[in-house]
Motif scaffolding. Structure first.
Motif, PDB file in Angstrom:
ATOM      1  N   ARG A 159       0.841  -1.191   0.000  1.00 47.28           N
ATOM      2  CA  ARG A 159       0.000   0.000   0.000  1.00 47.28           C
ATOM      3  C   ARG A 159       0.879   1.245   0.000  1.00 47.28           C
ATOM      4  NH1 ARG A 159      -5.300  -1.249   1.338  1.00 47.28           N
ATOM      5  NH2 ARG A 159      -5.595  -3.390   2.097  1.00 47.28           N
ATOM      6  N   PHE A 160       0.462   2.220  -0.786  1.00 48.59           N
ATOM      7  CA  PHE A 160       1.201   3.471  -0.908  1.00 48.59           C
ATOM      8  C   PHE A 160       0.223   4.632  -0.796  1.00 48.59           C
ATOM      9  CE2 PHE A 160       3.684   0.285  -3.042  1.00 48.59           C
ATOM     10  CZ  PHE A 160       4.989   0.551  -2.659  1.00 48.59           C
ATOM     11  N   LEU A 161       0.732   5.745  -0.283  1.00 48.91           N
ATOM     12  CA  LEU A 161      -0.067   6.953  -0.130  1.00 48.91           C
ATOM     13  C   LEU A 161       0.610   8.091  -0.882  1.00 48.91           C
ATOM     14  CD1 LEU A 161      -2.345   8.622   1.143  1.00 48.91           C
ATOM     15  CD2 LEU A 161      -0.946   8.828   3.219  1.00 48.91           C
ATOM     16  N   VAL A 162      -0.143   8.758  -1.750  1.00 46.69           N
ATOM     17  CA  VAL A 162       0.362   9.890  -2.539  1.00 46.69           C
ATOM     18  C   VAL A 162      -0.350  11.149  -2.088  1.00 46.69           C
ATOM     19  CG1 VAL A 162       0.615  10.883  -4.839  1.00 46.69           C
ATOM     20  CG2 VAL A 162       0.892   8.410  -4.515  1.00 46.69           C
ATOM     21  N   CYS A 163       0.405  12.142  -1.639  1.00 47.90           N
ATOM     22  CA  CYS A 163      -0.147  13.425  -1.203  1.00 47.90           C
ATOM     23  C   CYS A 163       0.106  14.468  -2.284  1.00 47.90           C
ATOM     24  CB  CYS A 163       0.486  13.863   0.117  1.00 47.90           C
ATOM     25  SG  CYS A 163       0.195  12.731   1.488  1.00 47.90           S
TER      26      CYS A 163
END
Length: 796
Positions: free
Chosen positions: A130-134
């Protein structure tokens, strides 16, 4: 060519083989088929006199493509053209759903042939990253796209995104479908927003908003909420980035305008250099060239032998091949010999970077610049200096007005001094001083200091007129001067360089990436001229001519028609296109070609631009940088990038740890199994200062151990294979041993045959490596072989 060979070439992505097989299977009369690659997208172009029906044709194409099992394809697009129409009548995409290949057999008993049975090491079925892009600007959108490209069969990549404001105009087509859920609207610095996005379950967070302050604050919050998460941040503050790395631990900061700048600059350079980068004190250079007759390094050399101590072959394209390969590296066969006309690309070590012993102080630089200007003035002579003054006068409309005003003031001063000297019989020194005081409005000061009988009335009247005239003109001129100084921010301090007449590179737009491009081109001693609308982008220390103002109006002054290339990198896509078309038209008027490098933002616009201007190089800066950001999210350290075979090649550093999947693997297994090129290998006990053969462009026999440092050239597909430990399988060979002429030789034919094949043993693994090479793979025997008459054996 046989159907079997065509199928094998098609599976490797050969455009000619794919086109031939499609033509045979579709059997549509009077339809021409052309296949080409754009990065990892396969383009199928159909040409016919009539309009082709799309639904059934797309279904047939999809069915046929399923049988080819094409390597390294991420998307397929079909274009239908009608005769004499330059633009396609319609275009559509075909879903890529290639099934995993079957596992290879171990013992073969059929006649000798070469097989291509793939084998993979699969990740567990429940493997999810899982990855989070802001930030979902250009960089954020392309980062999401490249993160999803790391997904491989059973391994799943799930991406969540946070965006400050909602919007639906996506630069990456169908971006919402790549996200696990719709973007979360909110501030990425807010704890609740990050927790809602699942930051505690994420492997990495990519903070890529356009505000450095927001990025830093979000990185600090992310580390507090998840101490184990890897942080990849966008930032241009190099010193702050180093300090944050020490404080935040697993952290890397990248500047998206610095990474792609060499690609833009070298494209504009129009030379054979594709890329360059520094590792330690050493400069590496990637060169693409056409082999010339009697070239002592390449003409007639076997491709597999171009594995030297100071350079290494990366790519090979035969002159007779229909088009470029879709593979980044290792396109050659075992028996390939390089011939004149072939195109090759190689990486070489060009030397050490000079050590910086210190920097001059600002005062020393200014003094040196002063004496340089004095020398230039003396060397130009009076005619050259007069021409320089004339050019300076015509550069702005207010300068002639200022010159006329100053000349008029000088005339008034001399006239007043002569009048006072001749009328009052005073010394010249007093007359000049009194006339100057009159010019600046000191009428009362002059005549209060004189006896009334010494100054007749008519003289006082003329002096009063001189004072009034000077106030109206001289002070107005001084106001114009002050206004120009303020508006230009003391632009006069910048040295004026002449605009090159020919063979120069024109840079349009001097933002961050434009300044990086100019610096790189100057490093290669390429004449440069730039134009920008924003005055604040102009540095007073620039060493090349810069024009400011309206770009379209000022372009004719840059000698576009005779320029080598034009690099257009403004923030406006339409302006970039307009400038490119103006440059091409200017060059066509004198019947010459010009290189065009165009910065784009929108993926669809870039693709359309490639169709409109096939000879131009349309590059999306954030698209190139996003591959580095995605690679960094998986733990790699990205040192640089360049373009090769329509793919982005990343210079990637690995620090080998105890749980690393690369531990114990040889460099030839890493190179040919993962499709990457090792260029630096530091053992734990070595440094970059050790002898070149031990560190730079190392031998394939090196085995990686814990603590080693490895630098490779890799496409994003290569990084993906390393991440999932998916080795590309070597070719399988069948070896048939016939009846020996001497039966007494039978008992030891195995050892003699091994010797004849140059088999050597690598202890302690008892791993046998032979010299037979196919498609640049090295093949190994992993078990003893029992040799017998007419036996057929196999080895991987």
């Amino acid at each position: 060519m046989s159907q079997t060979n065509l199928t094998e070439l098609a599976s490797r992505g050969d455009p000619g083989a794919i086109a031939q097989l499609l033509a045979r299977s579709l059997k549509i009369a009077d339809v021409g088929i052309k296949v080409d690659w754009h990065g990892e997208q396969l383009n199928i172009r159909l040409f016919a006199d009539q309009v082709l029906e799309s639904t059934s044709l797309l279904a047939s194409l999809q069915e046929q493509l399923q049988t080819f099992q094409i390597e390294a394809v991420t998307s397929v697009r079909v274009f239908a053209y009608q005769s004499k129409q330059p633009a396609p009548i319609w275009s559509d995409s075909i879903p890529v759903m290639f099934a995993p290949p079957a596992a290879p057999a171990t013992i073969l008993s059929t006649p000798a042939t070469v097989l291509s049975t793939p084998h993979t090491l699969l990740m567990p079925s429940d493997s999810v990253d899982r990855f989070l892009v802001c930030g979902l600007g250009s960089l954020g959108q392309y980062s999401v796209l490249n993160l999803k490209r790391f997904a491989m069969r059973a391994s799943e990549i799930r991406v969540t995104a946070i965006e400050q404001m909602p919007f639906d105009d996506w630069e990456v087509q169908d971006l919402p479908s790549l996200l696990e859920a719709p973007p979360i609207i909110g501030d990425c610095r807010n704890d609740d927003i990050l927790l809602q996005a699942g930051i505690q379950q994420c492997r990495a967070i990519l903070i890529v908003t356009s505000n450095d302050s927001v990025n830093v604050e979000a990185a600090i919050v992310a580390r507090r909420l998840n101490p184990q998460i890897r942080i990849v941040m966008r930032s241009s503050r190099h010193n702050l980035n180093q300090l944050l790395k020490h404080q935040l631990g697993d952290f890397i900061a990248l500047e998206p305008t610095e990474l792609p700048a060499p690609a833009f600059a070298l494209a504009g350079l129009q030379q054979e250099i594709l890329g360059f980068f520094n590792i330690g004190d050493f400069r590496f250079q990637v060169v693409e060239q056409t082999v010339q007759p009697k070239d002592y390094r390449f003409d007639g050399a076997p491709a597999i032998a171009l594995h030297k101590k100071n350079f290494r072959l990366l790519s090979y394209h035969a002159a007779a091949s229909p088009g470029p390969s879709n593979r980044a590296f290792y396109q050659w066969q075992a028996d390939t010999k390089v011939k004149p006309g072939d195109t090759i690309a190689f990486v070489e070590v060009v030397g050490r970077e000079p050590q910086k012993t210190g920097h001059l102080t600002r005062q020393a630089r200014n003094m040196q610049q002063f004496w340089d200007d004095i020398g230039d003035t003396l060397n130009r002579g009076w005619r050259g200096n007069w021409a320089e003054i004339g050019g300076w006068m015509q550069a702005q409309r207010t300068r002639p007005v200022i010159a006329i005003g100053l000349t008029f003031a000088l005339v008034l001063w001399l006239f007043g001094a002569i009048l006072l000297r001749s009328t009052l019989d005073i010394p010249w020194k007093t007359a000049l001083s009194a006339a100057f005081i009159l010019l600046i409005g000191g009428y009362g000061d002059v005549f209060e200091g004189l006896e009334p009988s010494d100054a007749p009335g008519w003289l006082k009247l003329i002096c009063a007129l001189i004072t009034l005239t000077s106030i109206a003109s001289v002070l107005g001129v001084l106001g114009l001067i002050a206004d120009n100084l303020i508006s230009s921010r003391f632009d006069f301090l910048r040295k004026r360089f002449p605009i090159p007449r020919e063979n120069h590179v024109v840079i349009v737009g001097l933002g961050r990436i434009g300044q990086q491009i100019a610096a790189i081109l100057q490093e290669f001693r390429q004449p440069v001229v730039a134009i920008t609308e924003q005055v604040e982008h102009v540095s007073t220390e620039s060493k090349f001519p810069i024009l400011t103002g309206d770009i379209i109006r000022e372009l004719p002054k840059l000698n576009l028609a005779t320029a080598k290339s034009v690099v257009v990198v403004t923030d406006d896509q339409m302006l970039n296109l307009e400038v490119a078309l103006m440059a091409r038209n200017a060059a066509q008027q004198i019947e010459r070609d010009i290189g065009l490098v165009i910065r784009t933002y929108d993926q669809r616009f870039r693709d359309n631009l490639n169709d409109l201007l096939p000879d131009a190089k349309a590059l999306a800066a954030y698209e190139l940088s996003a591959e580095a950001f995605a690679g960094a999210a998986f733990g790699e350290n990205i040192l640089g990038l360049f373009r090769l075979n329509n793919q982005t090649i990343l210079v990637t550093e690995y620090n080998i740890t105890a749980d690393d999947t690369l531990v114990g693997k040889s460099l030839f297994m890493i190179a040919y199994g993962y499709g990457v090129v090792p260029i630096v290998h530091h053992r734990a006990t070595q440094t970059i200062h050790d002898p070149l053969p031990e560190v730079l462009l190392p031998s394939d026999e090196h085995i990686l151990a814990v603590g080693d440092r490895l630098v490779v050239l890799a496409s994003i597909n290569g990084l993906r294979r390393i991440e999932h430990e998916e080795l590309v399988p070597p070719r399988r060979w069948r070896l048939e041993v016939g009846k020996p002429l001497n039966r007494g030789f039978l008992h030891d034919c195995g050892s003699d045959l091994a010797e004849s094949l140059a088999i050597t043993c690598m202890k302690p693994e008892r791993l046998w490596k032979i010299s037979l090479v196919r498609s640049s793979y090295r093949y190994t025997i992993t078990r003893p072989i029992a040799w017998s008459k007419n036996s057929v054996v196999s080895f991987p």
